[in-house]
Scaffold this motif. Structure first.
Motif, short mmCIF file in Angstrom:
data_model
loop_
_atom_site.label_atom_id
_atom_site.label_comp_id
_atom_site.label_asym_id
_atom_site.label_seq_id
_atom_site.Cartn_x
_atom_site.Cartn_y
_atom_site.Cartn_z
N GLU A 3 0.86 -1.18 0.00
CA GLU A 3 0.00 0.00 0.00
C GLU A 3 0.90 1.24 0.00
O GLU A 3 1.84 1.33 0.79
N ILE A 4 0.61 2.19 -0.86
CA ILE A 4 1.35 3.45 -0.91
C ILE A 4 0.55 4.50 -0.15
O ILE A 4 -0.64 4.68 -0.41
N ARG A 5 1.20 5.18 0.79
CA ARG A 5 0.54 6.22 1.59
C ARG A 5 1.27 7.55 1.41
O ARG A 5 2.49 7.60 1.46
N ALA A 44 5.68 3.15 1.63
CA ALA A 44 5.12 1.88 1.15
C ALA A 44 4.99 0.96 2.36
O ALA A 44 5.94 0.82 3.14
N TYR A 45 3.82 0.36 2.50
CA TYR A 45 3.53 -0.48 3.66
C TYR A 45 3.09 -1.86 3.21
O TYR A 45 2.29 -2.00 2.28
N HIS A 46 3.62 -2.86 3.89
CA HIS A 46 3.23 -4.25 3.69
C HIS A 46 2.85 -4.80 5.05
O HIS A 46 3.66 -4.74 5.99
N ASP A 47 1.63 -5.29 5.17
CA ASP A 47 1.12 -5.76 6.46
C ASP A 47 1.30 -4.69 7.53
O ASP A 47 1.72 -4.97 8.66
N ASN A 48 1.03 -3.44 7.16
CA ASN A 48 1.09 -2.28 8.05
C ASN A 48 2.50 -1.97 8.56
O ASN A 48 2.68 -1.26 9.53
N VAL A 71 14.14 1.20 0.23
CA VAL A 71 13.26 0.03 0.21
C VAL A 71 13.96 -1.07 1.00
O VAL A 71 15.17 -1.28 0.85
N HIS A 72 13.21 -1.74 1.85
CA HIS A 72 13.76 -2.84 2.64
C HIS A 72 14.37 -3.87 1.70
O HIS A 72 13.77 -4.22 0.68
N PRO A 73 15.58 -4.37 2.00
CA PRO A 73 16.25 -5.33 1.11
C PRO A 73 15.41 -6.55 0.75
O PRO A 73 15.50 -7.06 -0.37
N ASP A 74 14.57 -7.01 1.67
CA ASP A 74 13.73 -8.19 1.38
C ASP A 74 12.62 -7.89 0.38
O ASP A 74 11.99 -8.82 -0.13
N MET A 75 12.38 -6.61 0.11
CA MET A 75 11.27 -6.21 -0.75
C MET A 75 11.73 -5.56 -2.06
O MET A 75 10.92 -5.06 -2.83
N ARG A 77 13.41 -5.10 -5.91
CA ARG A 77 13.23 -5.71 -7.24
C ARG A 77 11.77 -6.09 -7.49
O ARG A 77 11.47 -7.02 -8.22
N GLN A 78 10.85 -5.34 -6.86
CA GLN A 78 9.41 -5.57 -7.04
C GLN A 78 8.70 -4.32 -7.56
O GLN A 78 7.48 -4.28 -7.59
N GLY A 79 9.47 -3.29 -7.89
CA GLY A 79 8.87 -2.06 -8.41
C GLY A 79 8.43 -1.07 -7.34
O GLY A 79 7.80 -0.06 -7.66
N ILE A 80 8.77 -1.34 -6.10
CA ILE A 80 8.32 -0.47 -5.01
C ILE A 80 8.96 0.91 -5.11
O ILE A 80 8.27 1.93 -4.99
N ALA A 81 10.26 0.96 -5.33
CA ALA A 81 10.94 2.26 -5.44
C ALA A 81 10.38 3.06 -6.61
O ALA A 81 10.17 4.28 -6.50
#
Length: 128
Positions: A3-5, A44-48, A71-75, A77-81
Motif C-alpha cells: 500500500e502506498i501512503r 510503502a507499507y506491507h502488512d502495516n 526500500v527494505h532489502p527483502d522487498m 526488485r518488485q517495483g516499489i521504489a
C-alpha cells in the motif's frame, strides 16, 4: 502489492528500522522536524509495516528534491521504489513544484532514468 501512503508521518522507530535495513546504519536523525517541512513524503507499507520511503524536500517555491529513497532489502526488485518515485512526482506536481531534482550514485542512473529523470550538469561540495 504494498500500500502506498502519502504523508504517513512514520514514527522515528519505523524509519530507523527501515533505514537500518536499507542502508546498514541507524537513521542519522529524527525525521519528525524534517518531514513537517517537506513538500511531501511517501511510504510503502506491507502488512502495516513500513517497507519503503521517499522524502520530497523543497525550496518553498518551484523546486523540489527527492531524498532518502529507501526500500527494505527483502522487498527490492518488485517495483516499489519506482512506485514511490512516481507517486512523489505526482504529488510534487499537484502541490506546485515545477522542477524535481535528484542526486544519486552512478549505479542508480538506469533506475532514475527509467523514472523520467534526465541528466544535468550540477555541482556538489562535501561540507563534512
Amino acid at each position: 502489492m504494498p500500500e502506498i501512503r502519502i504523508d504517513p508521518f512514520p514514527s522515528a522507530a519505523e524509519l530507523d528500522t527501515l533505514w537500518s535495513a536499507a542502508w546498514g546504519t541507524p537513521a542519522p536523525r529524527d525525521f519528525t522536524s524534517i518531514l513537517s517541512r517537506s513538500l511531501t513524503h511517501v511510504g510503502a507499507y506491507h502488512d502495516n509495516q513500513l517497507i519503503g520511503f521517499v522524502n520530497v524536500a523543497w525550496d518553498g517555491g518551484i523546486h523540489a528534491f527527492i531524498l532518502d529513497t529507501s526500500v527494505h532489502p527483502d522487498m527490492r526488485r518488485q517495483g516499489i521504489a519506482t512506485r514511490l518515485i512516481r507517486e512523489a512526482t505526482r504529488v510534487a506536481r499537484e502541490r506546485g513544484a515545477e522542477w524535481l531534482h535528484v542526486d544519486f550514485e552512478p549505479h542508480l542512473t538506469r533506475f532514475y532514468r527509467a523514472c523520467g529523470f534526465r541528466p544535468t550538469k550540477a555541482g556538489l561540495i562535501k561540507l563534512v
